[in-house]
Motif scaffolding. Structure first.
Motif, PDB file in Angstrom:
ATOM      1  N   GLY A  34       0.963  -1.344   0.123  1.00 43.42           N
ATOM      2  CA  GLY A  34       0.011  -0.097   0.413  1.00 43.42           C
ATOM      3  C   GLY A  34       0.821   1.403  -0.018  1.00 43.42           C
ATOM      4  O   GLY A  34       1.958   1.136   0.256  1.00 43.42           O
ATOM      5  N   ARG A  35       0.171   2.347   0.255  1.00 44.01           N
ATOM      6  CA  ARG A  35       0.570   3.796   0.185  1.00 44.01           C
ATOM      7  C   ARG A  35       0.963   4.415   1.711  1.00 44.01           C
ATOM      8  O   ARG A  35      -0.106   4.387   2.122  1.00 44.01           O
ATOM      9  CB  ARG A  35       0.562   4.582  -0.858  1.00 44.01           C
ATOM     10  N   PHE A  36       2.063   4.728   1.751  1.00 45.59           N
ATOM     11  CA  PHE A  36       2.096   6.044   3.505  1.00 45.59           C
ATOM     12  C   PHE A  36       1.360   6.331   3.593  1.00 45.59           C
ATOM     13  O   PHE A  36       0.277   7.330   2.783  1.00 45.59           O
ATOM     14  CB  PHE A  36       3.323   6.680   2.723  1.00 45.59           C
ATOM     15  N   LYS A  37       0.753   5.545   4.986  1.00 39.29           N
ATOM     16  CA  LYS A  37      -0.908   7.214   5.250  1.00 39.29           C
ATOM     17  C   LYS A  37      -0.478   8.603   5.398  1.00 39.29           C
ATOM     18  O   LYS A  37      -0.224   9.165   6.374  1.00 39.29           O
ATOM     19  CB  LYS A  37      -1.494   6.288   5.876  1.00 39.29           C
ATOM     20  N   VAL A  38      -1.196   9.543   4.848  1.00 38.55           N
ATOM     21  CA  VAL A  38      -0.862  10.898   5.597  1.00 38.55           C
ATOM     22  C   VAL A  38      -2.134  11.295   5.807  1.00 38.55           C
ATOM     23  O   VAL A  38      -3.150  12.137   5.108  1.00 38.55           O
ATOM     24  CB  VAL A  38      -0.653  11.546   3.441  1.00 38.55           C
ATOM     25  N   TRP A  39      -2.005  11.293   6.994  1.00 38.14           N
ATOM     26  CA  TRP A  39      -3.224  11.590   8.309  1.00 38.14           C
ATOM     27  C   TRP A  39      -3.155  12.644   7.769  1.00 38.14           C
ATOM     28  O   TRP A  39      -2.320  13.980   8.037  1.00 38.14           O
ATOM     29  CB  TRP A  39      -2.840  11.633   9.532  1.00 38.14           C
ATOM     30  N   GLN A  40      -4.305  14.024   8.082  1.00 38.73           N
ATOM     31  CA  GLN A  40      -4.517  15.292   7.867  1.00 38.73           C
ATOM     32  C   GLN A  40      -3.766  15.782   8.828  1.00 38.73           C
ATOM     33  O   GLN A  40      -3.487  16.421   8.888  1.00 38.73           O
ATOM     34  CB  GLN A  40      -6.073  15.995   7.585  1.00 38.73           C
ATOM     35  N   ASP A  41      -3.820  15.031   9.965  1.00 42.39           N
ATOM     36  CA  ASP A  41      -3.560  15.673  11.882  1.00 42.39           C
ATOM     37  C   ASP A  41      -2.183  15.720  12.349  1.00 42.39           C
ATOM     38  O   ASP A  41      -1.578  15.270  13.213  1.00 42.39           O
ATOM     39  CB  ASP A  41      -4.650  15.505  12.401  1.00 42.39           C
ATOM     40  N   HIS A  42      -1.678  14.875  11.359  1.00 38.09           N
ATOM     41  CA  HIS A  42      -0.801  14.310  11.315  1.00 38.09           C
ATOM     42  C   HIS A  42       0.112  15.580  10.439  1.00 38.09           C
ATOM     43  O   HIS A  42       2.028  14.162  10.824  1.00 38.09           O
ATOM     44  CB  HIS A  42      -0.633  12.570  11.343  1.00 38.09           C
ATOM     45  N   ASN A  43       0.394  16.219  10.319  1.00 34.96           N
ATOM     46  CA  ASN A  43       1.408  17.181   9.514  1.00 34.96           C
ATOM     47  C   ASN A  43       2.210  17.418  10.730  1.00 34.96           C
ATOM     48  O   ASN A  43       1.510  18.220  11.572  1.00 34.96           O
ATOM     49  CB  ASN A  43       0.766  18.305   8.663  1.00 34.96           C
ATOM     50  N   LEU A  44       3.630  17.119  10.756  1.00 34.87           N
ATOM     51  CA  LEU A  44       4.628  18.451  11.677  1.00 34.87           C
ATOM     52  C   LEU A  44       3.919  19.512  11.784  1.00 34.87           C
ATOM     53  O   LEU A  44       5.290  20.352  12.669  1.00 34.87           O
ATOM     54  CB  LEU A  44       5.724  17.552  11.945  1.00 34.87           C
ATOM     55  N   GLY A  45       4.601  20.684  10.932  1.00 40.35           N
ATOM     56  CA  GLY A  45       4.396  21.803  10.590  1.00 40.35           C
ATOM     57  C   GLY A  45       5.598  21.935  10.800  1.00 40.35           C
ATOM     58  O   GLY A  45       6.001  21.474   9.618  1.00 40.35           O
ATOM     59  N   SER A  46       6.343  22.885  11.014  1.00 36.98           N
ATOM     60  CA  SER A  46       7.365  23.849  10.912  1.00 36.98           C
ATOM     61  C   SER A  46       8.055  23.494  11.533  1.00 36.98           C
ATOM     62  O   SER A  46       8.109  23.697  12.975  1.00 36.98           O
ATOM     63  CB  SER A  46       7.282  25.194   9.421  1.00 36.98           C
ATOM     64  N   ALA A  47       9.253  24.231  11.032  1.00 37.90           N
ATOM     65  CA  ALA A  47      10.319  24.317  12.310  1.00 37.90           C
ATOM     66  C   ALA A  47       9.683  25.206  13.113  1.00 37.90           C
ATOM     67  O   ALA A  47      10.903  25.694  14.221  1.00 37.90           O
ATOM     68  CB  ALA A  47      12.542  24.379  11.664  1.00 37.90           C
TER      69      ALA A  47
END
Length: 376
Positions: free
Chosen positions: A293-306
């Motif tokens: 399968g493909r890597f799961k990109v959960w909307q609320d798993h975005n780490l943001g920026s430095a």
């Protein structure tokens, strides 16, 4: 990438000034919406809300903040979908079949310095949140695990970083970091947690209006520390793989790639042949590999920026009674796969990768100059 440095003295000063800015910012503390002291360890709490639908599809769940609370399996890094469709926009594509992926969004829609005002940019990095998510989903790699893999469980996180051509002299680039965040490494020299990652670089092609994969950087064991040896990569130490030399399961070059993952050790490779050559430990194998399968990109798993973390210190969402620890992905000193305590065998921290020049900047190849980018 440009093949030579800018000849203008003022251009050189501009680049050097931004290198200093990059190094300065990298040493600063960043604000996160997750405050461990306040007991808020859930990812991007500001994005979560509503009641998830129990029968929602995997794709729908990944789009819905908080959906994991409805019982969707969080311990798999893949979405289980092996159809490998491009899922392109239904709008007319005047360059159908050209390299890359047609998303119906352009760089003018995504980059704030181009005047974008109608989309949020919660991590304040100059790239609209909507575009970050759409690009991360569109290029999410296919994971091909070796046969007999015994510890593929983990919790997928991701980050996006835009590199403005004003700072680099190249075209505008977006780096997509896919963090595997395995619970365990169960191969030779096993340890708690495994901080492997896949980094893809994409660029918008205005002629075709496609987003195109132009480069990649794959961790192989030691790259969690982002050492000189790791940066040198397969030329010397076989601890990372550079370049766009992937195969593309969709059949379209420049689209989402396939990444081969070594048995129980989770090193990432462009091809099964590279993996079977042994890698950094000389014992890696991808024998019996299969796409899962493909890597799961959960909307609320975005780490943001430095500059502005959307998630940092997080608890496991697996519901496991064993994985009760907290992992600080931006600020942690080690990564232990949410296992409580420390038996001395934890993996390298993800902060080394996320705060490295390899993710935070672009390398201008001739002359060895590093150039920073908008936002941080």
């Amino acid at each position: 990438m440009r093949n030579s440095l800018p000849t203008s003295a003022s251009r050189m000063v501009s680049i050097l000034g931004r290198v200093v800015l990059l190094l300065t910012v990298a040493g600063c503390s960043a604000t996160s919406v997750d405050d461990p002291a306040a007991g808020n360890h859930s990812p991007t709490a500001s994005l979560r809300g509503g009641t998830p639908t129990p029968n929602m599809t995997t794709e729908g769940c990944q789009e819905t903040p908080g959906c994991w609370q409805g019982g969707t399996t969080i311990g798999r890094l893949d979405d289980g979908d092996v159809s490998f469709q491009l899922n392109e926009s239904t709008l007319p594509d005047s360059h159908a079949g050209s390299p890359g992926i047609w998303l119906g969004i352009t760089n003018d829609d995504c980059y704030l310095w181009r005047g974008v005002t109608n989309w949020l940019d919660q991590d304040e990095d100059g790239l609209a949140d909507y575009c970050e998510h759409e690009l991360a989903k569109a290029f999410a790699p296919v994971l091909a695990f070796a046969g007999g893999e015994a510890c593929s469980g983990g919790e997928s996180y991701w980050a996006a970083k835009v590199i403005n051509s004003y700072f680099t002299g190249t075209g505008d680039l977006v780096k997509l970091g896919y963090l595997m965040a395995y619970y365990d490494d169960c191969g030779a020299g096993s340890h708690l947690g495994d901080s492997e990652f896949i980094q893809l670089t994409v660029e918008y092609n205005p002629a075709t209006q496609h987003w195109v994969l132009v480069d990649g950087w794959l961790s192989e064991h030691a790259c969690g520390t982002v050492t000189v040896e790791c940066i040198a990569g397969s030329f010397f130490t076989h601890t990372s793989e550079w370049g766009p030399g992937f195969d593309f399961p969709s059949g379209r070059s420049g689209s989402f790639p396939r990444v081969y993952i070594s048995k129980n050790k989770h090193a990432n490779y462009h091809s099964a042949a590279d993996c079977d050559a042994g890698g950094a430990l000389w014992t890696d194998t991808c024998a019996g590999h299969a796409d899962i399968g493909r890597f799961k990109v959960w909307q609320d798993h975005n780490l943001g920026s430095a500059h502005h973390h959307l998630a940092d210190c997080v608890r496991s969402q697996s519901g496991s009674s064993v994985l009760t620890g907290t992992e600080c992905i931006w600020s942690g000193e080690q990564f232990g796969g949410w296992h409580p305590g420390d038996d001395g065998t934890r993996a390298a921290p993800y902060s080394s990768y996320l705060m490295s020049v390899m993710f935070q900047a672009t390398f201008v190849t001739v002359g060895n100059w590093w150039a920073g980018s908008y936002g941080y």
